[in-house]
Design a protein around this motif. Sequence first.
Motif, PDB file in Angstrom:
ATOM      1  N   SER A 207       0.828  -1.199   0.000  1.00  0.00           N
ATOM      2  CA  SER A 207       0.000   0.000   0.000  1.00  0.00           C
ATOM      3  C   SER A 207       0.871   1.261   0.000  1.00  0.00           C
ATOM      4  O   SER A 207       0.606   2.227  -0.732  1.00  0.00           O
ATOM      5  CB  SER A 207      -0.926  -0.036   1.221  1.00  0.00           C
ATOM      6  N   LEU A 208       1.933   1.244   0.808  1.00  0.00           N
ATOM      7  CA  LEU A 208       2.854   2.398   0.842  1.00  0.00           C
ATOM      8  C   LEU A 208       3.511   2.609  -0.517  1.00  0.00           C
ATOM      9  O   LEU A 208       3.700   3.740  -0.965  1.00  0.00           O
ATOM     10  CB  LEU A 208       3.947   2.173   1.898  1.00  0.00           C
TER      11      LEU A 208
ATOM     12  N   GLY B  16      -5.425   7.368 -10.126  1.00  0.00           N
ATOM     13  CA  GLY B  16      -5.761   7.185 -11.538  1.00  0.00           C
ATOM     14  C   GLY B  16      -4.697   6.421 -12.323  1.00  0.00           C
ATOM     15  O   GLY B  16      -4.968   5.902 -13.399  1.00  0.00           O
ATOM     16  N   ASP B  17      -3.469   6.343 -11.794  1.00  0.00           N
ATOM     17  CA  ASP B  17      -2.424   5.562 -12.477  1.00  0.00           C
ATOM     18  C   ASP B  17      -2.775   4.073 -12.467  1.00  0.00           C
ATOM     19  O   ASP B  17      -3.615   3.626 -11.684  1.00  0.00           O
ATOM     20  CB  ASP B  17      -1.065   5.749 -11.766  1.00  0.00           C
TER      21      ASP B  17
ATOM     22  N   VAL C 136      -3.212 -14.298  -8.280  1.00  0.00           N
ATOM     23  CA  VAL C 136      -2.203 -13.766  -7.375  1.00  0.00           C
ATOM     24  C   VAL C 136      -2.848 -13.341  -6.049  1.00  0.00           C
ATOM     25  O   VAL C 136      -4.048 -13.057  -5.996  1.00  0.00           O
ATOM     26  CB  VAL C 136      -1.445 -12.586  -8.046  1.00  0.00           C
ATOM     27  N   TYR C 137      -2.018 -13.300  -5.034  1.00  0.00           N
ATOM     28  CA  TYR C 137      -2.398 -12.883  -3.677  1.00  0.00           C
ATOM     29  C   TYR C 137      -3.275 -11.625  -3.748  1.00  0.00           C
ATOM     30  O   TYR C 137      -2.834 -10.588  -4.264  1.00  0.00           O
ATOM     31  CB  TYR C 137      -1.111 -12.627  -2.906  1.00  0.00           C
ATOM     32  N   TYR C 138      -4.513 -11.738  -3.246  1.00  0.00           N
ATOM     33  CA  TYR C 138      -5.532 -10.718  -3.528  1.00  0.00           C
ATOM     34  C   TYR C 138      -5.210  -9.310  -3.025  1.00  0.00           C
ATOM     35  O   TYR C 138      -5.672  -8.336  -3.630  1.00  0.00           O
ATOM     36  CB  TYR C 138      -6.918 -11.175  -3.040  1.00  0.00           C
ATOM     37  N   PRO C 139      -4.402  -9.097  -1.968  1.00  0.00           N
ATOM     38  CA  PRO C 139      -4.071  -7.706  -1.604  1.00  0.00           C
ATOM     39  C   PRO C 139      -3.300  -6.945  -2.689  1.00  0.00           C
ATOM     40  O   PRO C 139      -3.203  -5.717  -2.620  1.00  0.00           O
ATOM     41  CB  PRO C 139      -3.252  -7.862  -0.322  1.00  0.00           C
ATOM     42  N   PHE C 140      -2.751  -7.650  -3.690  1.00  0.00           N
ATOM     43  CA  PHE C 140      -2.142  -6.909  -4.801  1.00  0.00           C
ATOM     44  C   PHE C 140      -3.223  -6.039  -5.461  1.00  0.00           C
ATOM     45  O   PHE C 140      -2.958  -4.914  -5.869  1.00  0.00           O
ATOM     46  CB  PHE C 140      -1.558  -7.875  -5.856  1.00  0.00           C
ATOM     47  N   MET C 141      -4.427  -6.592  -5.563  1.00  0.00           N
ATOM     48  CA  MET C 141      -5.519  -5.833  -6.164  1.00  0.00           C
ATOM     49  C   MET C 141      -6.081  -4.819  -5.153  1.00  0.00           C
ATOM     50  O   MET C 141      -6.290  -3.651  -5.484  1.00  0.00           O
ATOM     51  CB  MET C 141      -6.663  -6.767  -6.598  1.00  0.00           C
ATOM     52  N   SER C 142      -6.311  -5.275  -3.915  1.00  0.00           N
ATOM     53  CA  SER C 142      -7.008  -4.386  -2.972  1.00  0.00           C
ATOM     54  C   SER C 142      -6.151  -3.183  -2.582  1.00  0.00           C
ATOM     55  O   SER C 142      -6.672  -2.070  -2.457  1.00  0.00           O
ATOM     56  CB  SER C 142      -7.474  -5.160  -1.735  1.00  0.00           C
TER      57      SER C 142
ATOM     58  N   GLU D  72      -6.524  -0.769  -5.491  1.00  0.00           N
ATOM     59  CA  GLU D  72      -7.853  -0.148  -5.608  1.00  0.00           C
ATOM     60  C   GLU D  72      -8.186   0.725  -4.392  1.00  0.00           C
ATOM     61  O   GLU D  72      -8.793   1.789  -4.533  1.00  0.00           O
ATOM     62  CB  GLU D  72      -8.913  -1.240  -5.800  1.00  0.00           C
ATOM     63  N   ASN D  73      -7.779   0.296  -3.198  1.00  0.00           N
ATOM     64  CA  ASN D  73      -8.063   1.094  -2.002  1.00  0.00           C
ATOM     65  C   ASN D  73      -7.409   2.472  -2.062  1.00  0.00           C
ATOM     66  O   ASN D  73      -7.826   3.401  -1.389  1.00  0.00           O
ATOM     67  CB  ASN D  73      -7.560   0.384  -0.730  1.00  0.00           C
TER      68      ASN D  73
END
Length: 391
Positions: free
Chosen positions: A102-103, A112-113, A121-127, A130-131
């Motif tokens: 996240s950092l 927007g990037d 893949v390990y789902y926090p890559f997406m979250s 997006e977060n």
Amino acid sequence: MMKHDFDTVIDRMKSSSVKWDGAEGLFGAKDLLPLWVADMDFKVPEAVAEAVAKKAGHGIFGYTTRDDSYYESIIRWMKTRHNWTVEREWICHSPGVVTALSLAVQAYTEPGDKVIVQPPVYYPFMSTTENNGREVVFNPLKESDGRYSMDFDDLKSKLDKSVKLLMLCNPQNPGGTVWKKQELETLGDICLEHGIVVISDEIHSDLVFEQGSHVPFASISDRFAANSITCTAPSKTFNLAGLQTSNIIIPDAGLREKFEAETNRNAIGMPNSFGPVATEAAYTEGEEWLADVLDYVQGNLQFITKYFAEHVPALKVLPLDATYLAWIDCRELAMTPEELETFFLSEAHVALNQGKVFGPGGEGFVRMNLACSRSIVEKAAEQIRSAVNSR
Ligand SMILES: Cc1ncc(COP(=O)(O)O)c(C=O)c1O
């Protein structure tokens, strides 16, 4: 000869365990065998337990430093385990690797990037992307004969000026793929050419079955080192996730400054009292324990692979190069992802991670945590067999 006993089941109920105590609330059933979230049911190495007990015995838990010996233990581990020379000033901190993801999104991208991830893949890559109001772009992996590979043509077709980051899972979770140097070189060259920073999440790197097979992305060349950050932690390796300690290795001064600016902005740079002592003990004295864990987990993997091949052939356990997370292809059961989830919970009474949450390519798969006593794996296998056979 295995020195450690992983056969004896340790009761984790009423120990504030997410995996055991948290399962009922999350999955809505009482009778589940929990083989989901990625921690181990094993006690940590004795030296780690002793180091933590010594600290606890001191009885004062004020603001805590990271000592020279802490840094030295990380540097030594990376050199001996992965043949990677790390300098002390490169080592930055984060409570967890997910926090670091996240950092990194905050440090290296603008709202927007776009961020490239390679599912499943390990789902926090997406979250984490997006977060933070950034856009996920999928570059799906290809599977053939149970091994995943990267699709570089697809990757190139998705690049434009707003792609700023690529999150690499090295080794891959799920799928347990250890990336070959050649694959990482091709990936790294594409990213360099297009000005894309690589976040290499190497939290599973100590859990490779063939010692020395993991290639730290940043170790490949100075150019790759200068264009990447590497997320490491003792948490998966030594079962220390609850101690919230990870080390983010950033050789490039500019990338480091941006990462540390976010750490400061969020005021999360200080360690807790137990993480550093546990990490140092693990990296200094944990190697034999880890060798035994890896042997034991491979035994569990062999058991479940053979058991399903013989008794539940519709379920195919993919071969793993690393990790204690079996990735099981259930597509022959011909269920929708929702039906599959209900089936495992309500009929087999096991809590697994559902493949669909790992993004495109995960549907029809489940992930089973094998870092537990053999008798638990056997029980889960029998419950699954009986559920499949009663359909
Ligand atoms: C690839 C990957 N990264 C990060 C994590 C979690 O890291 P942390 O607990 O340090 O946030 C996991 C846990 O399963 C993981 O598989």
